[in-house]
Design an enzyme around this catalytic site. Sequence first.
Site, PDB file in Angstrom:
ATOM      1  N   LYS A  35       0.823  -1.216   0.000  1.00 23.08           N
ATOM      2  CA  LYS A  35       0.000   0.000   0.000  1.00 23.08           C
ATOM      3  C   LYS A  35       0.854   1.261   0.000  1.00 23.08           C
ATOM      4  O   LYS A  35       0.455   2.274  -0.566  1.00 23.08           O
ATOM      5  CB  LYS A  35      -0.958   0.007   1.195  1.00 23.08           C
ATOM      6  CG  LYS A  35      -2.085  -0.999   1.018  1.00 23.08           C
ATOM      7  CD  LYS A  35      -3.279  -0.708   1.909  1.00 23.08           C
ATOM      8  CE  LYS A  35      -4.414  -1.649   1.567  1.00 23.08           C
ATOM      9  NZ  LYS A  35      -5.571  -1.493   2.427  1.00 23.08           N
ATOM     10  N   LYS A  76      -4.891  -9.370  -6.279  1.00 18.87           N
ATOM     11  CA  LYS A  76      -6.122  -9.543  -5.502  1.00 18.87           C
ATOM     12  C   LYS A  76      -7.222  -8.591  -6.002  1.00 18.87           C
ATOM     13  O   LYS A  76      -6.916  -7.442  -6.330  1.00 18.87           O
ATOM     14  CB  LYS A  76      -5.780  -9.216  -4.041  1.00 18.87           C
ATOM     15  CG  LYS A  76      -6.848  -9.511  -3.044  1.00 18.87           C
ATOM     16  CD  LYS A  76      -6.457  -9.022  -1.657  1.00 18.87           C
ATOM     17  CE  LYS A  76      -6.769  -7.557  -1.476  1.00 18.87           C
ATOM     18  NZ  LYS A  76      -7.123  -7.153  -0.109  1.00 18.87           N
ATOM     19  N   LYS A 130     -11.170  -3.169  -3.574  1.00 21.67           N
ATOM     20  CA  LYS A 130     -12.100  -2.051  -3.784  1.00 21.67           C
ATOM     21  C   LYS A 130     -11.378  -0.795  -4.243  1.00 21.67           C
ATOM     22  O   LYS A 130     -11.974   0.066  -4.860  1.00 21.67           O
ATOM     23  CB  LYS A 130     -12.977  -1.761  -2.571  1.00 21.67           C
ATOM     24  CG  LYS A 130     -12.369  -1.847  -1.207  1.00 21.67           C
ATOM     25  CD  LYS A 130     -13.397  -1.446  -0.149  1.00 21.67           C
ATOM     26  CE  LYS A 130     -13.593  -2.490   0.914  1.00 21.67           C
ATOM     27  NZ  LYS A 130     -12.407  -2.742   1.747  1.00 21.67           N
TER      28      LYS A 130
HETATM   29  N1  AQP Z   1     -10.004 -10.332  -3.058  1.00 21.57           N
HETATM   30  C1  AQP Z   1     -10.329 -10.839  -1.881  1.00 21.57           C
HETATM   31  N2  AQP Z   1     -10.522 -12.165  -1.743  1.00 21.57           N
HETATM   32  C2  AQP Z   1     -10.880 -12.705  -0.542  1.00 21.57           C
HETATM   33  N3  AQP Z   1     -11.055 -11.965   0.565  1.00 21.57           N
HETATM   34  C3  AQP Z   1     -10.869 -10.633   0.463  1.00 21.57           C
HETATM   35  N4  AQP Z   1     -10.972  -9.645   1.345  1.00 21.57           N
HETATM   36  C4  AQP Z   1     -10.705  -8.467   0.754  1.00 21.57           C
HETATM   37  N5  AQP Z   1     -10.422  -8.661  -0.538  1.00 21.57           N
HETATM   38  C5  AQP Z   1     -10.505 -10.005  -0.752  1.00 21.57           C
HETATM   39  C6  AQP Z   1     -11.318  -9.850   2.739  1.00 21.57           C
HETATM   40  O1  AQP Z   1     -12.326  -8.927   3.097  1.00 21.57           O
HETATM   41  C7  AQP Z   1     -12.135  -8.559   4.469  1.00 21.57           C
HETATM   42  C8  AQP Z   1     -12.151  -7.074   4.596  1.00 21.57           C
HETATM   43  O2  AQP Z   1     -11.054  -6.515   3.910  1.00 21.57           O
HETATM   44  P1  AQP Z   1     -10.797  -4.972   4.033  1.00 21.57           P
HETATM   45  O3  AQP Z   1     -11.763  -4.242   3.235  1.00 21.57           O
HETATM   46  O4  AQP Z   1     -10.762  -4.574   5.439  1.00 21.57           O
HETATM   47  O5  AQP Z   1      -9.357  -4.763   3.524  1.00 21.57           O
HETATM   48  P2  AQP Z   1      -8.608  -5.305   2.295  1.00 21.57           P
HETATM   49  O6  AQP Z   1      -8.278  -6.737   2.494  1.00 21.57           O
HETATM   50  O7  AQP Z   1      -7.443  -4.377   2.106  1.00 21.57           O
HETATM   51  O8  AQP Z   1      -9.689  -5.186   1.132  1.00 21.57           O
HETATM   52  P3  AQP Z   1      -9.595  -4.356  -0.171  1.00 21.57           P
HETATM   53  O9  AQP Z   1     -10.845  -4.577  -0.938  1.00 21.57           O
HETATM   54  O10 AQP Z   1      -8.317  -4.661  -0.893  1.00 21.57           O
HETATM   55  O11 AQP Z   1      -9.589  -2.876   0.381  1.00 21.57           O
HETATM   56  P4  AQP Z   1      -8.602  -1.721   0.033  1.00 21.57           P
HETATM   57  O12 AQP Z   1      -8.610  -1.633  -1.454  1.00 21.57           O
HETATM   58  O13 AQP Z   1      -9.136  -0.495   0.709  1.00 21.57           O
HETATM   59  O14 AQP Z   1      -7.278  -2.132   0.577  1.00 21.57           O
HETATM   60  C9  AQP Z   1     -10.822  -9.182   4.927  1.00 21.57           C
HETATM   61  O15 AQP Z   1     -11.117 -10.364   5.641  1.00 21.57           O
HETATM   62  C10 AQP Z   1     -10.135  -9.507   3.650  1.00 21.57           C
HETATM   63  O16 AQP Z   1      -9.265 -10.602   3.786  1.00 21.57           O
END
Ligand code: AQP
Length: 339
Positions: free
Chosen positions: A119, A202, A205
Amino acid sequence: MANTAFQPRVFSGIQPSGGLTLGNYLGALKRFTTMQNEGNFETIYCMVDLHAITVWQDPETLKRNTRELCAGFIASGVDPEKSILFNQSQVPEHAQLAWVFNTVARMGWLNRMTQFKDKAGKNRENASVGLFAYPSLMAADILIYHATHVPVGDDQKQHLELTRDIAAKFNHDYGVDFFPITEPVIEGAATRVMSLRDGSKKMSKSDASDMSRINMTDDADTIAAKLRKARTDPDALPSEVAGLAERPEARNLINIYAAFSDMTPEQVLADVGGKQFSEFKPMLAELAVSKLSPISSEMSRLMQDQGEIDKILSRGAERAREITEPILAKTYDIVGMVR
Ligand code: AQP
């Protein structure tokens, strides 16, 4: 030290850092609901807004995303009566315990966190201190409830290991058996849903490309179009999982199908092996739309009554604080704070 028995309790959270994606749904929300309904655990779920601001968020958008995330939890099946559902910043003990954990976690531990490296990118000097300390706050989120199990996607595995290290070091440094050594629950076919444009990344969002992800608010035509355009290779689907080894995009679509249909990838391939993507993608789109449409309509319905969402969050925070206040008080006592 006595081996304290901790009550079986699940905690997990999602950042309101954008709209919910299919990755959040299959990797987290769907399993949150299952664990709630199985009844083996007390379940506690959180919108982690303090985590979201480790990367700058527009204030009005953050408020909207937090409420929409709450609607997403409920529409996915999290019942605010059965589970405790709340917003992190409304329960101040998370941030208070995180400070204590900042004094327990070591710089070297945090320096190894791959999510920070990803990040922060090349410009690490310009990343917020909060982004660096993110895993300490995550440990506090979990341990302020003495949670024993944490369902997460695969990307959070390293942070969960750090949570265990922090609990163990705190217990050791203060000669107590106060914090549990939490178990990660990383199970099922969709623990890492990948980008639809790049099978090595991955689904996220905050990815710049909207075509890389399915948003929980996408309509049926958009879902079908995104899946139709998802990157794949020219070969037919194999009949066995071993045939997916060098085919990340194909594996991703099979895993998504498996997770939606509560099947294993082996079972899916037994049905669809030999098919071309031109035939499989519409099948997947139909399945995805049938599962996601009721959730997205329920989300829009819930979003029409913001007052009701805010009430649910306040009530959830009150219930959460019944657990967090005594655990923080005891932590301060262990550490030696005069109260
Ligand atoms: N692609 C994914 N596959 C499986 N699990 C996922 N999670 C997120 N993306 C995937 C799971 O969702 C939960 C919440 O995640 P988060 O929103 O707190 O943070 P993150 O993992 O950083 O998700 P994003 O979508 O990638 O957010 P941004 O873009 O803001 O960093 C967690 O249990 C995560 O494992």
